[in-house]
Design a protein around this motif. Structure first.
Motif, PDB file in Angstrom:
ATOM      1  N   GLY A   1      11.941   9.174  -3.712  1.00  0.00           N
ATOM      2  CA  GLY A   1      12.355   8.216  -4.327  1.00  0.00           C
ATOM      3  C   GLY A   1      13.190   7.056  -3.757  1.00  0.00           C
ATOM      4  O   GLY A   1      12.976   5.918  -3.698  1.00  0.00           O
ATOM      5  N   GLN A   2      14.095   7.768  -2.692  1.00  0.00           N
ATOM      6  CA  GLN A   2      14.767   6.758  -1.920  1.00  0.00           C
ATOM      7  C   GLN A   2      14.138   6.194  -0.980  1.00  0.00           C
ATOM      8  O   GLN A   2      14.185   4.765  -0.543  1.00  0.00           O
ATOM      9  CB  GLN A   2      15.927   7.582  -1.173  1.00  0.00           C
ATOM     10  N   ILE A   3      12.985   6.802  -0.399  1.00  0.00           N
ATOM     11  CA  ILE A   3      11.983   6.255   0.654  1.00  0.00           C
ATOM     12  C   ILE A   3      11.327   5.073  -0.181  1.00  0.00           C
ATOM     13  O   ILE A   3      11.087   4.097   0.373  1.00  0.00           O
ATOM     14  CB  ILE A   3      11.013   7.123   1.270  1.00  0.00           C
ATOM     15  N   TYR A   4      10.821   5.547  -1.226  1.00  0.00           N
ATOM     16  CA  TYR A   4      10.216   4.262  -2.187  1.00  0.00           C
ATOM     17  C   TYR A   4      10.970   3.215  -2.553  1.00  0.00           C
ATOM     18  O   TYR A   4      10.362   2.012  -2.472  1.00  0.00           O
ATOM     19  CB  TYR A   4       9.818   5.104  -3.534  1.00  0.00           C
ATOM     20  N   VAL A   5      12.425   3.394  -2.850  1.00  0.00           N
ATOM     21  CA  VAL A   5      13.068   2.154  -3.153  1.00  0.00           C
ATOM     22  C   VAL A   5      13.505   1.323  -1.781  1.00  0.00           C
ATOM     23  O   VAL A   5      13.421   0.046  -2.015  1.00  0.00           O
ATOM     24  CB  VAL A   5      14.542   2.549  -3.726  1.00  0.00           C
ATOM     25  N   ILE A   6      13.580   1.925  -0.830  1.00  0.00           N
ATOM     26  CA  ILE A   6      13.727   1.116   0.644  1.00  0.00           C
ATOM     27  C   ILE A   6      12.398   0.157   0.848  1.00  0.00           C
ATOM     28  O   ILE A   6      12.649  -0.945   0.953  1.00  0.00           O
ATOM     29  CB  ILE A   6      13.926   2.041   1.858  1.00  0.00           C
ATOM     30  N   ASN A   7      11.389   0.732   0.841  1.00  0.00           N
ATOM     31  CA  ASN A   7      10.166   0.030   0.727  1.00  0.00           C
ATOM     32  C   ASN A   7      10.021  -1.131  -0.107  1.00  0.00           C
ATOM     33  O   ASN A   7       9.532  -2.229   0.018  1.00  0.00           O
ATOM     34  CB  ASN A   7       8.768   1.105   0.829  1.00  0.00           C
ATOM     35  N   TYR A   8      10.350  -0.652  -1.499  1.00  0.00           N
ATOM     36  CA  TYR A   8      10.117  -1.506  -2.647  1.00  0.00           C
ATOM     37  C   TYR A   8      10.964  -2.776  -2.410  1.00  0.00           C
ATOM     38  O   TYR A   8      10.783  -4.042  -2.533  1.00  0.00           O
ATOM     39  CB  TYR A   8      10.274  -0.863  -3.972  1.00  0.00           C
ATOM     40  N   ALA A   9      12.185  -2.598  -1.844  1.00  0.00           N
ATOM     41  CA  ALA A   9      13.118  -3.618  -2.055  1.00  0.00           C
ATOM     42  C   ALA A   9      12.783  -4.779  -0.996  1.00  0.00           C
ATOM     43  O   ALA A   9      12.924  -5.913  -1.033  1.00  0.00           O
ATOM     44  CB  ALA A   9      14.574  -3.230  -1.701  1.00  0.00           C
TER      45      ALA A   9
ATOM     46  N   VAL B   1       0.825  -1.215  -0.163  1.00  0.00           N
ATOM     47  CA  VAL B   1       0.053  -0.040   0.011  1.00  0.00           C
ATOM     48  C   VAL B   1       1.044   1.206   0.086  1.00  0.00           C
ATOM     49  O   VAL B   1       0.559   2.341  -0.628  1.00  0.00           O
ATOM     50  CB  VAL B   1      -1.062  -0.001   1.168  1.00  0.00           C
ATOM     51  N   LEU B   2       2.148   1.365   0.647  1.00  0.00           N
ATOM     52  CA  LEU B   2       2.812   2.318   0.682  1.00  0.00           C
ATOM     53  C   LEU B   2       3.328   2.575  -0.800  1.00  0.00           C
ATOM     54  O   LEU B   2       3.867   3.834  -1.257  1.00  0.00           O
ATOM     55  CB  LEU B   2       3.871   2.127   1.709  1.00  0.00           C
TER      56      LEU B   2
ATOM     57  N   THR C   1      -2.274   6.377   2.076  1.00  0.00           N
ATOM     58  CA  THR C   1      -1.016   6.066   2.701  1.00  0.00           C
ATOM     59  C   THR C   1      -0.002   6.835   2.338  1.00  0.00           C
ATOM     60  O   THR C   1       0.865   7.186   3.095  1.00  0.00           O
ATOM     61  CB  THR C   1      -0.922   4.501   2.525  1.00  0.00           C
ATOM     62  N   GLY C   2       0.466   6.784   0.924  1.00  0.00           N
ATOM     63  CA  GLY C   2       1.498   7.603   0.685  1.00  0.00           C
ATOM     64  C   GLY C   2       1.550   9.109   1.004  1.00  0.00           C
ATOM     65  O   GLY C   2       2.560   9.640   1.494  1.00  0.00           O
TER      66      GLY C   2
END
Length: 390
Positions: free
Chosen positions: A55-63, A23-24, A191-192
Motif C-alpha cells: 500500500g505504501q508503494i501504491y501511495v508513492i506512485n499515485y501521489a 499502469v502501475l 505490471t503490478g
C-alpha cells in the motif's frame, strides 16, 4: 522538426511518461485491496505487513502520478486547442466524467484509507480501498472511452462545423473500447504483478530476514502477472487486428512493426512466467531464477509504452479518424521555439518525477516491511476499541 512534429513528440513524451505511473497504479490497487481483505478476515500479521508495505508503494506512485497528469493536461490545452474547439462537446464528456466522478472519488477514498487506520471500523476501512480500486478502473475506463472515440468516432454528428454528441451510450459501447479497455486492465495487472515479482526476487536474492513476507509476495506476483499477460495478449491480438485492418485507425507499416515487437516481448514474458509457474511453491529457494525475474521487471512498462505508440501511430494522420487531422487539431499561432521550450520544460519535470518515483520506491523496497509509515501508530492515536480491532 517542424511545429507539427514537435507537438506530436511533446504529446508522445508526456503521454508515455504519465502512463508509466498509471499502469502501475492499475496493477497495485486491486492487489492491495485483496491483501487488505485477507488481513481483515484472517487478522494475520503477515497480511497486515503485505497490505501496509505494498500500500505504501501504491501511495508513492499515485501521489507522483497525479502531478504527471497535471503536466499532461497542461500540454494538451497548450498544443491541441483545435481538438477542443471541433470536438470538445463529445471528447470532453468522458474526460469530465473521469475527472469529476472517477478521479475525485478515487482521491477522496484514498485519503480515507490512508488516514483511516485505527480510526475507521475494520470493514469500512476495507471498503475504502476497494472503492479506490473501482474508481481507478472507472477513471481508466473513461479515458479509454475518450481515446476510443478518436479511433472510431461514434455517437456524434457534425453540425455548424463542430462535432456534437447525440448518443452517449454509443461512446460506452464503441467497438474500439470493447478491446482496448480489457487490454489496458490486463497490462496493469501484468505490471503490478511483475513489480511484486522483481522486488521480492531482489530481496530473496539478498537473503533477506523477511523471507516469509517476500516469498508470499513473490507467489502473488507470479500468479497476477501470469493472468495479466494472458488477458493483455488475448485482447491485444484482437485489438491489433482491428488497427492493422484500418477498422479503428490507419494501420500501416509502422503500427504493424510496433505490434510485432510488442507481441515478441509479451511472448517472452509469458514463456518465462509459464516456466516459473510449476516452481512457484519453491521459487523463493531457486536463486538462479531471481536475477531473471529482476531483469524482467521493466518489461511490462516498456511494452505499455510501445502499445500506446502503436495505437496512436495507427491513427495518423488523423486526430479523429477521418474527421479531424492532427494538423487541424493543433493550436493556432504556435512556433517551433514555443513548442521546443515547453517540450524541454515538460521533459525536465516529468523526468524528475520519474526519477523521484523510482528512488522512493527503490528505497522502500530495500528497507523491506519494517518500520512502515503507512498505518503506523502515532502518539495522538487513541487505544483501539473492540469495534476497530483487527
Amino acid at each position: 522538426m517542424d511545429v507539427l512534429d514537435l507537438a506530436r513528440t511533446q504529446f508522445a513524451v508526456t503521454g508515455s511518461l504519465h502512463f508509466l505511473f498509471v499502469v502501475l497504479t492499475l496493477g497495485l490497487a486491486p492487489l492491495v485491496a485483496i491483501m487488505h481483505t485477507r488481513w481483515a478476515r484472517s487478522g494475520k500479521p503477515l497480511h497486515e505487513q503485505m497490505t501496509r508495505f505494498w500500500g505504501q508503494i501504491y501511495v508513492i506512485n499515485y501521489a507522483l502520478g497525479i502531478v504527471t497528469g497535471l503536466v499532461m493536461e497542461f500540454q494538451f490545452g497548450l498544443s491541441w486547442s483545435g481538438l477542443s474547439h471541433y470536438a470538445g462537446d463529445v471528447f470532453g464528456a468522458p474526460l469530465a466524467m473521469e475527472t469529476l466522478v472517477a478521479f475525485f472519488l478515487e482521491s477522496t477514498f484514498l485519503g480515507l484509507w490512508i488516514f483511516g487506520w485505527r480510526r475507521l471500523p475494520k470493514w469500512a476501512h476495507v471498503a475504502c480501498i476497494w472503492a479506490v480500486t473501482l474508481t481507478a478502473y472507472a477513471s481508466a475506463f473513461f479515458i479509454m472511452v475518450a481515446n476510443s472515440y478518436l479511433q472510431n468516432p461514434v455517437g456524434s454528428v457534425v453540425r455548424n462545423g463542430r462535432m456534437e454528441l447525440v448518443g452517449f451510450f454509443a461512446l460506452l459501447t464503441n467497438k474500439s473500447l470493447v478491446f482496448s479497455f480489457p487490454h489496458v486492465a490486463g497490462a496493469g495487472l501484468f505490471t503490478g504483478g511483475m513489480v511484486l515479482v522483481g522486488a521480492s526476487a531482489y530481496q530473496l536474492w539478498r537473503r533477506t530476514r523477511d523471507a516469509e513476507f517476500f516469498t508470499a509476495s513473490l507467489r502473488t506476483g507470479v500468479v497476477t502477472a501470469g493472468l495479466g499477460i494472458l488477458v493483455t495478449m488475448g485482447f491485444g491480438y484482437a485489438q491489433f487486428a482491428g488497427v492493422a485492418e484500418g477498422k479503428f485507425g490507419g494501420g500501416g507499416p509502422a503500427s504493424v512493426a510496433l505490434g510485432f515487437m510488442i507481441e515478441i516481448g509479451q511472448l517472452l514474458g509469458l514463456v518465462v512466467l509459464l516456466g516459473m509457474w510449476p516452481l512457484v511453491g519453491s521459487l523463493h529457494r531457486r536463486r538462479w531464477a531471481h536475477p531473471i525475474l529482476m531483469l524482467l521487471t521493466p518489461l511490462p512498462f516498456g511494452l505499455a509504452i510501445l502499445g500506446w505508440i502503436a495505437r496512436e501511430v495507427g491513427r495518423q494522420p488523423w486526430m479523429i479518424w477521418e474527421r479531424l487531422s492532427v494538423a487541424d487539431a493543433m493550436s493556432p499561432g504556435l512556433t517551433s521555439g514555443m513548442i521546443t521550450a515547453s517540450l524541454i520544460g515538460f521533459v525536465a519535470v516529468l523526468g524528475l518525477l520519474g526519477v523521484v518515483d523510482y528512488v522512493l520506491i527503490a528505497r522502500a523496497i530495500r528497507r523491506g516491511p519494517r518500520r512502515l509509515a503507512l498505518g503506523a501508530a502515532t502518539d495522538v492515536d487513541e487505544p483501539r476499541s473492540p469495534a476497530l480491532s483487527y
